[in-house]
Write a protein that holds these residues in place. Sequence first.
Motif, PDB file in Angstrom:
ATOM      1  N   GLY A 138     -24.801 -11.290  28.218  1.00 55.59           N
ATOM      2  CA  GLY A 138     -25.026 -11.628  26.827  1.00 55.59           C
ATOM      3  C   GLY A 138     -23.765 -11.854  26.039  1.00 55.59           C
ATOM      4  N   LEU A 139     -23.945 -11.898  24.736  1.00 51.33           N
ATOM      5  CA  LEU A 139     -22.862 -12.125  23.789  1.00 51.33           C
ATOM      6  C   LEU A 139     -22.521 -10.806  23.113  1.00 51.33           C
ATOM      7  N   ARG A 140     -21.232 -10.510  23.002  1.00 49.21           N
ATOM      8  CA  ARG A 140     -20.784  -9.259  22.398  1.00 49.21           C
ATOM      9  C   ARG A 140     -19.617  -9.562  21.472  1.00 49.21           C
ATOM     10  N   TYR A 141     -19.674  -9.001  20.233  1.00 53.74           N
ATOM     11  CA  TYR A 141     -18.610  -9.247  19.270  1.00 53.74           C
ATOM     12  C   TYR A 141     -18.468  -8.016  18.386  1.00 53.74           C
ATOM     13  N   GLY A 142     -17.247  -7.588  18.144  1.00 50.68           N
ATOM     14  CA  GLY A 142     -17.036  -6.420  17.300  1.00 50.68           C
ATOM     15  C   GLY A 142     -15.603  -6.334  16.830  1.00 50.68           C
ATOM     16  N   GLY A 143     -15.369  -5.377  15.927  1.00 50.16           N
ATOM     17  CA  GLY A 143     -14.024  -5.206  15.420  1.00 50.16           C
ATOM     18  C   GLY A 143     -13.969  -4.103  14.392  1.00 50.16           C
ATOM     19  N   SER A 144     -12.756  -3.832  13.910  1.00 52.12           N
ATOM     20  CA  SER A 144     -12.554  -2.802  12.898  1.00 52.12           C
ATOM     21  C   SER A 144     -11.365  -3.167  12.038  1.00 52.12           C
ATOM     22  N   THR A 145     -11.367  -2.664  10.804  1.00 57.66           N
ATOM     23  CA  THR A 145     -10.268  -2.844   9.868  1.00 57.66           C
ATOM     24  C   THR A 145      -9.951  -1.485   9.267  1.00 57.66           C
ATOM     25  N   ASP A 146      -8.663  -1.142   9.212  1.00 55.58           N
ATOM     26  CA  ASP A 146      -8.248   0.192   8.793  1.00 55.58           C
ATOM     27  C   ASP A 146      -7.637   0.187   7.397  1.00 55.58           C
ATOM     28  N   ASN A 147      -7.956   1.244   6.638  1.00 61.22           N
ATOM     29  CA  ASN A 147      -7.357   1.504   5.323  1.00 61.22           C
ATOM     30  C   ASN A 147      -7.391   0.253   4.442  1.00 61.22           C
ATOM     31  N   VAL A 148      -8.593  -0.077   4.012  1.00 60.59           N
ATOM     32  CA  VAL A 148      -8.838  -1.275   3.206  1.00 60.59           C
ATOM     33  C   VAL A 148      -8.794  -0.913   1.723  1.00 60.59           C
ATOM     34  N   THR A 149      -8.146  -1.753   0.937  1.00 62.89           N
ATOM     35  CA  THR A 149      -8.150  -1.650  -0.522  1.00 62.89           C
ATOM     36  C   THR A 149      -8.550  -2.999  -1.092  1.00 62.89           C
ATOM     37  N   MET A 150      -9.483  -2.998  -2.044  1.00 65.18           N
ATOM     38  CA  MET A 150      -9.955  -4.239  -2.640  1.00 65.18           C
ATOM     39  C   MET A 150     -10.048  -4.072  -4.155  1.00 65.18           C
ATOM     40  N   THR A 151      -9.557  -5.051  -4.879  1.00 62.24           N
ATOM     41  CA  THR A 151      -9.658  -5.058  -6.337  1.00 62.24           C
ATOM     42  C   THR A 151     -10.328  -6.352  -6.779  1.00 62.24           C
ATOM     43  N   VAL A 152     -11.194  -6.245  -7.768  1.00 60.58           N
ATOM     44  CA  VAL A 152     -11.934  -7.391  -8.296  1.00 60.58           C
ATOM     45  C   VAL A 152     -11.887  -7.340  -9.815  1.00 60.58           C
ATOM     46  N   SER A 153     -11.661  -8.479 -10.446  1.00 62.36           N
ATOM     47  CA  SER A 153     -11.702  -8.574 -11.899  1.00 62.36           C
ATOM     48  C   SER A 153     -12.153  -9.975 -12.276  1.00 62.36           C
ATOM     49  N   GLY A 154     -12.569 -10.129 -13.507  1.00 64.85           N
ATOM     50  CA  GLY A 154     -13.020 -11.437 -13.958  1.00 64.85           C
ATOM     51  C   GLY A 154     -13.672 -11.359 -15.320  1.00 64.85           C
ATOM     52  N   SER A 155     -13.870 -12.521 -15.898  1.00 67.98           N
ATOM     53  CA  SER A 155     -14.440 -12.583 -17.241  1.00 67.98           C
ATOM     54  C   SER A 155     -15.880 -12.120 -17.287  1.00 67.98           C
ATOM     55  N   GLU A 156     -16.611 -12.165 -16.175  1.00 67.34           N
ATOM     56  CA  GLU A 156     -18.002 -11.745 -16.139  1.00 67.34           C
ATOM     57  C   GLU A 156     -18.154 -10.284 -15.744  1.00 67.34           C
ATOM     58  N   ILE A 157     -17.070  -9.596 -15.443  1.00 66.86           N
ATOM     59  CA  ILE A 157     -17.120  -8.190 -15.046  1.00 66.86           C
ATOM     60  C   ILE A 157     -16.743  -7.336 -16.254  1.00 66.86           C
ATOM     61  N   PRO A 158     -17.620  -6.426 -16.668  1.00 71.13           N
ATOM     62  CA  PRO A 158     -17.377  -5.665 -17.907  1.00 71.13           C
ATOM     63  C   PRO A 158     -16.385  -4.522 -17.736  1.00 71.13           C
ATOM     64  N   LEU A 159     -15.398  -4.688 -16.884  1.00 72.23           N
ATOM     65  CA  LEU A 159     -14.354  -3.691 -16.666  1.00 72.23           C
ATOM     66  C   LEU A 159     -13.034  -4.428 -16.457  1.00 72.23           C
TER      67      LEU A 159
END
Length: 351
Positions: A138-159
Amino acid sequence: MTGPDVPEDLPIVFDMTLANIAGFVELTSGDLRTYESESTIDSFALNMEFSEIEGDTPGSGQIAVSMSDLNQTSAGTIASLEPGATLSEMAIAGLRQTGTATHGPLTYSMAFDNPEGSFQMAAAAEGGTLEGSLDGSGLRYGGSTDNVTMTVSGSEIPLPQVTLRMAQSSGLFQMPVVPGDGPQDFALVLRLTDLEIDDMIWSIFDPMSALSREPATLVIDLGGTAIVSEDFTSPEYAESDIEEAPGQLESLDINAFELSLAGAELTGSGAFTFDNETETPVPSGSARLMLVGGNALLDTLVGMGLIQEEQAMGARMMLGLFARPEGADTLVSDIEVTEDGQVLANGQRIR
């Protein structure tokens, strides 16, 4: 870039850089050719800027990606294939592929701006891995990502800005692709470990810090077996009017389930088999669920005014039907489905 559909003044600036590329590929000859490859790249950078001055949605945007310490290895067998061969036909013909890849620090950012508003997002990670394979199993696919940081901002976000942090995100997907009479393995795994959000977001609905702000974790680890009866990877099957599933589920294993959030933790595991002799598959097996800290969380939500006491009482009564107390603020539920269709919770029949 030139072409019949590409304007002369294409409003895109694009550049990509790969530094210090090294590697090799070894390939044998014959009807079934084997290959092996390795490569390393010290750094990768991509930057793209675009703008649309005219049209219905004028605006501009930027995307930037950078990665370092990229490594990959792959090996397999290349078979003689007919044009347009499906994944199943490739595996039957002898195609075998397996590979792994790793990367070091990664950054990603994007920003869009137009008269209707703006949006910005940035992410970073310390490193990650990928793995994949395709063969007769069969088909097998996987992975991992370590110590992720994400920031989001915008005019439609009330923060001003929303920030998320996660110790690790990983997943695995495995499915059979070759039709056959016997059961074949499948798997689906998702892990989100130690997810944290900004105190600013917490303070919106919990200004007094009544809820536990310990990082949240979600783990879903499923496996099992299935019989594949049709080549569902073929375009003909996708375009056909067949409404039946291209196979049948034989067994399902809940290897692990975990959800920890706001001071409560729900865990579980179980195993089920399916009788496919009837029109609808009939499951049989058992699962165990454990909830720790659930009553304390309900009390806190009532104290905050997020739910009413009557609602909490209804939830406790419902839990009492399916679970039994075992220790301080710990509820356990043993669910059993018998071959004759009965459903038992802690030995008591509920269906």
